[in-house]
Design an enzyme around this catalytic site. Structure first.
Site, PDB file in Angstrom:
ATOM      1  N   ASP A 162      42.602  39.556  44.845  1.00 32.90           N
ATOM      2  CA  ASP A 162      43.045  38.489  45.746  1.00 32.90           C
ATOM      3  C   ASP A 162      42.176  38.391  46.983  1.00 32.90           C
ATOM      4  OD1 ASP A 162      43.969  40.480  47.503  1.00 32.90           O
ATOM      5  OD2 ASP A 162      46.081  40.138  47.072  1.00 32.90           O
ATOM      6  N   ASP A 163      41.233  39.311  47.155  1.00 36.61           N
ATOM      7  CA  ASP A 163      40.368  39.270  48.345  1.00 36.61           C
ATOM      8  C   ASP A 163      39.136  38.403  48.124  1.00 36.61           C
ATOM      9  OD1 ASP A 163      41.930  41.098  49.964  1.00 36.61           O
ATOM     10  OD2 ASP A 163      41.298  42.640  48.555  1.00 36.61           O
ATOM     11  N   SER A 200      45.179  36.931  49.701  1.00 33.42           N
ATOM     12  CA  SER A 200      46.118  38.044  49.830  1.00 33.42           C
ATOM     13  C   SER A 200      47.514  37.519  50.113  1.00 33.42           C
ATOM     14  CB  SER A 200      45.705  38.945  50.996  1.00 33.42           C
ATOM     15  OG  SER A 200      44.623  39.730  50.616  1.00 33.42           O
ATOM     16  N   ASN A 213      42.360  46.212  45.533  1.00 30.76           N
ATOM     17  CA  ASN A 213      42.701  45.419  46.700  1.00 30.76           C
ATOM     18  C   ASN A 213      42.247  46.115  47.973  1.00 30.76           C
ATOM     19  OD1 ASN A 213      44.238  43.129  47.822  1.00 30.76           O
ATOM     20  ND2 ASN A 213      45.490  44.751  48.736  1.00 30.76           N
ATOM     21  N   SER A 269      44.863  49.301  44.230  1.00 30.81           N
ATOM     22  CA  SER A 269      44.777  48.952  45.645  1.00 30.81           C
ATOM     23  C   SER A 269      44.235  50.133  46.418  1.00 30.81           C
ATOM     24  CB  SER A 269      46.150  48.571  46.194  1.00 30.81           C
ATOM     25  OG  SER A 269      46.676  47.489  45.449  1.00 30.81           O
TER      26      SER A 269
END
Ligand SMILES: *[C@@H]1O[C@H](CO)[C@@H](O)[C@H](O)[C@H]1NC(C)=O
Ligand SMILES: *[C@@H]1O[C@H](CO)[C@@H](O)[C@H](O)[C@H]1NC(C)=O
Ligand SMILES: *[C@@H]1O[C@H](CO)[C@@H](O)[C@H](O)[C@H]1NC(C)=O
Ligand SMILES: *[C@@H]1O[C@H](CO)[C@@H](O)[C@H](O)[C@H]1NC(C)=O
Ligand SMILES: *[C@@H]1O[C@H](CO)[C@@H](O)[C@H](O)[C@H]1NC(C)=O
Length: 333
Positions: free
Chosen positions: A30-31, A62, A143, A176
């Site tokens: 998501d970054d 994010s 993440n 993550s």
């Protein structure tokens, strides 16, 4: 059989040599597609012999959870993350020198679908020398920032990508890391062994390979409806204890130390801020293995350990919780 998947590679885990087939892996996050963590992991999975298709958002997504955005126009209306792409360029595309690295102006969940439904049929079908006849695994992340327990698990775009894959019968793992700087790979990707992105990439390969090595023939690498949530601690240059090879610990999503968000109000400044609280519901164990430590405990209270949680997308409450509610609604249900 296709040339690529017929390749067999030798790998070494705990000093033992074993054989693992090269697998087809979709990598998202998501970054954004230009983040250092995802590029380091792309390189590491590829060097390990896997066929990897990176498909990730063009911008920072994010906290978008499983939101499913499709670009509303064929060209970008604003610049992408780090201005790596600029407004007016196509809403999806790939690195000019690497057909396996794609961006998409969507959310993590829709990036995975874009890979499966658009990129693979058009560019990696069985008429290509490197085809993705099946996707063996979706890896999301690592993440920038940990995604722990229901508090962040429920909002994370990295987890959203993972769940969207599990919904579609594809095993998936969210990773993550504790490195929170949103860094551009052209600034921060190097071969430095103390770079957290490189250490995380190695740990991703280690876990993924062990899962494939122990996979039951003819079955998916994780059972239908099951995914994993893995959190990595501060390592290398961001570790205060020279943690370079964190230990794996089997954990659960809920349990002691799990946090959820609340809203704080600063009486002095009159401003609102985001705060966290250890709500009772987050410590309750209704399913899973109740005596496991929570992933929040491992990351917050121990050093140099990674949490490994197995989750299921069957969100229904257990019968003993749901049936009494149904009884109370007997007159209408
Ligand atoms: C299969 O891939 C080739 C090469 O990328 C492409 O030209 C062709 O259109 C694809 N086939 C389909 C049915 O999309
Ligand atoms: C954080 O990332 C930005 C963007 O790549 C970079 O310019 C900066 O040097 C990084 N900061 C640290 C402390 O690594
Ligand atoms: C890292 O190492 C690889 C292979 O040894 C090399 O191709 C690459 O250029 C190096 N990258 C950097 C940023 O030094
Ligand atoms: C940190 O750990 C690495 C690998 O275990 C070791 O080579 C290095 O000397 C250690 N550095 C410090 C400052 O302790
Ligand atoms: C409220 O804001 C003041 C001034 O910025 C700060 O010093 C204080 O720590 C804040 N209080 C809380 C509870 O965040």
């Amino acid at each position: 059989m296709k040339a690529f998947t017929a390749l067999v590679k030798v790998l070494s885990i705990a000093g033992l040599s074993s054989l693992v087939d090269a697998k087809n892996i979709i990598l998202s996050n998501d970054d954004g597609w230009a983040a250092t963590n995802i590029r380091a992991t792309y390189n590491a999975l590829k060097e390990d012999g896997h066929q990897v298709l990176l498909v990730a958002p063009v911008s920072q997504r994010s906290g978008w959870s499983g939101k499913f955005d499709i670009p509303s126009s064929k060209t970008l209306e604003t610049n992408g993350e780090f201005n790596y792409l600029i407004a007016g360029e196509p809403s999806w595309g790939h690195e000019s020198d690497d057909m396996n690295i794609w961006y998409f102006n969507g959310t993590p969940a829709s990036c995975v679908a874009f890979g499966l439904d658009y990129i693979i049929p058009r560019y990696f079908n069985t008429s290509n020398s490197s085809s993705f006849e099946t996707v063996d695994l979706v890896v999301a992340g690592p993440n920038e920032g940990n995604n722990l327990s229901p508090g962040t698990f429920a909002i994370s775009g990295t987890v959203g990508a993972t769940q969207s894959a599990v919904f579609r019968d594809i095993p998936a793992i969210a990773f993550s890391g504790a490195n929170t700087n949103n860094s551009f790979f052209k600034d921060s990707l190097n071969n430095d062994s103390s770079n957290p992105s490189n250490i995380y990439a190695k740990k991703v390969v280690e876990l993924v390979d062990l899962l494939f090595e122990t996979q039951i023939e003819g079955e998916p690498v994780l059972p239908l409806s099951v995914g994993m949530n893995v959190n990595l601690p501060p390592v290398g240059s961001i570790s205060t204890t020279n943690c370079t090879n964190p230990k794996w610990v089997f954990t659960r999503l809920t349990g002691a130390d799990s946090l959820g968000y609340n809203v704080g109000y600063n009486e002095t400044t009159g401003e609102l801020y985001m705060a966290t609280q250890d709500f009772k519901a987050l410590a309750k164990c209704a399913s899973g293995v109740c005596d496991l430590p929570s992933e929040s405990y491992i990351l917050a209270e121990t050093d140099c350990q990674s949490s490994v949680t197995v989750f299921d997308i069957d969100y229904d409450a257990k019968a003993e919780l749901s049936l009494p509610i149904k009884c109370r609604l007997n007159s209408i249900l």
